[in-house]
Design a protein around this motif. Structure first.
Motif, short mmCIF file in Angstrom:
data_model
loop_
_atom_site.label_atom_id
_atom_site.label_comp_id
_atom_site.label_asym_id
_atom_site.label_seq_id
_atom_site.Cartn_x
_atom_site.Cartn_y
_atom_site.Cartn_z
N GLN A 1 -3.44 19.93 -0.39
CA GLN A 1 -2.52 18.80 -0.27
C GLN A 1 -3.09 17.70 0.62
OE1 GLN A 1 1.50 20.02 0.67
NE2 GLN A 1 1.39 21.75 -0.74
N VAL A 2 -3.78 18.08 1.68
CA VAL A 2 -4.41 17.08 2.56
C VAL A 2 -5.51 16.34 1.81
CG1 VAL A 2 -5.84 16.80 4.61
CG2 VAL A 2 -3.82 18.23 4.71
N LEU A 3 -6.35 17.07 1.09
CA LEU A 3 -7.42 16.42 0.33
C LEU A 3 -6.85 15.50 -0.75
CD1 LEU A 3 -9.95 19.38 -0.11
CD2 LEU A 3 -10.11 17.44 1.46
N ALA A 4 -5.78 15.91 -1.39
CA ALA A 4 -5.16 15.06 -2.41
C ALA A 4 -4.61 13.78 -1.80
CB ALA A 4 -4.05 15.83 -3.12
N TRP A 5 -4.00 13.89 -0.61
CA TRP A 5 -3.46 12.69 0.06
C TRP A 5 -4.57 11.76 0.51
CZ3 TRP A 5 0.61 9.92 0.05
CH2 TRP A 5 0.93 9.07 1.10
N ILE A 6 -5.71 12.31 0.95
CA ILE A 6 -6.85 11.47 1.33
C ILE A 6 -7.39 10.71 0.13
CG2 ILE A 6 -9.24 11.54 2.16
CD1 ILE A 6 -8.44 13.83 4.00
N VAL A 7 -7.48 11.38 -1.01
CA VAL A 7 -7.95 10.70 -2.23
C VAL A 7 -6.98 9.59 -2.62
CG1 VAL A 7 -8.38 11.02 -4.70
CG2 VAL A 7 -9.21 12.72 -3.06
N ILE A 8 -5.68 9.85 -2.51
CA ILE A 8 -4.69 8.81 -2.83
C ILE A 8 -4.84 7.61 -1.91
CG2 ILE A 8 -2.22 8.29 -2.74
CD1 ILE A 8 -1.68 11.07 -3.82
N GLY B 1 0.81 -1.21 0.00
CA GLY B 1 0.00 0.00 0.00
C GLY B 1 0.85 1.26 0.00
N LEU B 2 1.94 1.24 0.75
CA LEU B 2 2.85 2.39 0.75
C LEU B 2 3.46 2.60 -0.63
CD1 LEU B 2 4.38 4.61 2.27
CD2 LEU B 2 6.07 2.87 2.92
N PHE B 3 3.83 1.52 -1.29
CA PHE B 3 4.39 1.62 -2.63
C PHE B 3 3.38 2.26 -3.60
CE2 PHE B 3 4.80 -0.29 -6.87
CZ PHE B 3 6.05 0.19 -7.22
N PHE B 4 2.12 1.80 -3.58
CA PHE B 4 1.10 2.39 -4.43
C PHE B 4 0.89 3.87 -4.11
CE2 PHE B 4 -1.05 -2.01 -4.94
CZ PHE B 4 -0.22 -2.30 -6.00
N SER B 5 0.92 4.23 -2.84
CA SER B 5 0.71 5.61 -2.44
C SER B 5 1.81 6.52 -2.98
CB SER B 5 0.66 5.71 -0.91
OG SER B 5 -0.40 4.94 -0.38
N LEU B 6 3.06 6.07 -2.89
CA LEU B 6 4.17 6.89 -3.37
C LEU B 6 4.15 7.01 -4.89
CD1 LEU B 6 7.03 5.66 -1.01
CD2 LEU B 6 5.51 7.63 -0.75
N VAL B 7 3.73 5.95 -5.57
CA VAL B 7 3.62 6.03 -7.03
C VAL B 7 2.56 7.06 -7.44
CG1 VAL B 7 2.91 4.76 -9.09
CG2 VAL B 7 4.46 3.70 -7.45
N LEU B 8 1.40 7.00 -6.79
CA LEU B 8 0.34 7.97 -7.10
C LEU B 8 0.75 9.39 -6.70
CD1 LEU B 8 -2.85 5.97 -6.04
CD2 LEU B 8 -2.01 6.43 -8.34
N LEU B 9 1.49 9.53 -5.60
CA LEU B 9 1.95 10.86 -5.18
C LEU B 9 2.95 11.43 -6.18
CD1 LEU B 9 1.96 13.07 -3.00
CD2 LEU B 9 3.84 11.83 -1.89
N GLY B 10 3.86 10.59 -6.67
CA GLY B 10 4.79 11.06 -7.70
C GLY B 10 4.08 11.46 -8.98
N ARG C 1 -6.62 1.89 -0.92
CA ARG C 1 -7.37 0.86 -0.19
C ARG C 1 -8.01 -0.14 -1.15
NH1 ARG C 1 -4.58 2.20 2.88
NH2 ARG C 1 -4.81 3.03 4.98
N PHE C 2 -8.55 0.34 -2.24
CA PHE C 2 -9.13 -0.57 -3.23
C PHE C 2 -8.05 -1.42 -3.90
CE2 PHE C 2 -12.36 2.79 -2.96
CZ PHE C 2 -13.50 2.02 -2.80
N LEU C 3 -6.91 -0.82 -4.18
CA LEU C 3 -5.82 -1.58 -4.80
C LEU C 3 -5.27 -2.65 -3.86
CD1 LEU C 3 -3.87 1.33 -6.57
CD2 LEU C 3 -5.45 -0.32 -7.59
N VAL C 4 -5.17 -2.31 -2.57
CA VAL C 4 -4.67 -3.29 -1.59
C VAL C 4 -5.66 -4.44 -1.43
CG1 VAL C 4 -4.16 -3.62 0.87
CG2 VAL C 4 -3.20 -1.67 -0.35
N ALA C 5 -6.96 -4.12 -1.38
CA ALA C 5 -7.97 -5.18 -1.28
C ALA C 5 -7.92 -6.10 -2.49
CB ALA C 5 -9.36 -4.56 -1.14
N LEU C 6 -7.73 -5.53 -3.67
CA LEU C 6 -7.61 -6.35 -4.88
C LEU C 6 -6.34 -7.20 -4.84
CD1 LEU C 6 -8.68 -7.08 -7.71
CD2 LEU C 6 -7.37 -5.12 -8.60
N PHE C 7 -5.26 -6.64 -4.34
CA PHE C 7 -4.00 -7.38 -4.24
C PHE C 7 -4.14 -8.56 -3.28
CE2 PHE C 7 0.10 -8.24 -2.30
CZ PHE C 7 0.96 -8.26 -3.37
N ILE C 8 -4.76 -8.32 -2.13
CA ILE C 8 -4.94 -9.41 -1.16
C ILE C 8 -5.83 -10.51 -1.73
CG2 ILE C 8 -5.92 -9.98 1.10
CD1 ILE C 8 -5.00 -7.28 2.11
#
Length: 201
Positions: A67-74, A26-35, A79-86
């Motif tokens: 920036q806070v709203l953008a991070w919440i959206v990310i 999940g952290l990896f996906f978050s950093l990719v979307l943030l970049g 969460r959906f990507l992690v659920a799909l991964f699991i």
């Protein structure tokens, strides 16, 4: 628990595995979307999102809000990507959890302590430390999140100070006005002696 032919019955193990996936994958996906978001912000000139972690100036609160709203959206998308991964890798994750936590199943109290407190604490420390490196202001905006030290402030104040003629005059006249201490000690004051006489009537 899984879509394959392997089922993990230990719910504590499943909780730990899901927590592990969330704080790593999940952290990896978050950093990719943030970049990706930072690149889009610079390309489209989104001022409030261009410089992450910088909230200075009259529009500082607006930048912080965006920036806070953008991070919440990310995080919501992650969460959906992690659920799909699991769900996709649940057979492999179930076997991994069974192997890792099988020694603890005979010590249920220790397993609960480890799964609910120790393990999440370590993973959360790792997660927030890594995320903070990407969310805070960059080296070009050091003053936005790291105040100058006392030594730097003192050095700046000494560099900016310029002596004036008034300072020189005050310094020069102070030595002339003050009398030497030896002359004061050498002076003595004599009081007149009064001789009293007693008359007898």
């Amino acid at each position: 628990n899984t879509w394959g032919n392997y089922e993990l019955e230990d719910q504590c193990a499943w909780y730990a595995i899901s927590f592990l996936v969330d704080t790593t994958v999940g952290l990896f996906f978050s950093l990719v979307l943030l970049g990706w978001l930072n690149a889009e912000a610079k390309e489209r000139n989104w001022v409030s999102l261009m410089n992450g972690g910088v909230y200075e100036g009259p529009d500082g609160m607006e930048h912080w809000r965006d920036q806070v709203l953008a991070w919440i959206v990310i995080l919501t998308l992650v969460r959906f990507l992690v659920a799909l991964f699991i769900w996709v890798f649940s057979p492999l994750l179930a076997r991994t959890g069974d192997i890792l936590f099988e020694p603890m199943q005979n010590h249920i109290r220790f397993e609960l302590l480890f799964v609910m407190i120790v393990f999440p604490g370590i993973l959360n420390f790792f997660y927030f430390w890594v995320a903070d490196q990407y969310l805070k202001a960059g080296p070009e905006h050091t003053s936005a999140h790291e105040p100058a030290s006392d030594d730097e402030d003192e050095e700046i104040s000494q560099t900016n100070y310029v002596s004036t003629d008034a300072d020189m005059n005050v310094t020069g006249t102070s030595s002339l006005v003050t009398p030497p201490s030896s002359s004061l000690q050498s002076q003595s004051v004599e009081l007149p002696k009064i001789k009293s006489e007693r008359t007898i009537v």
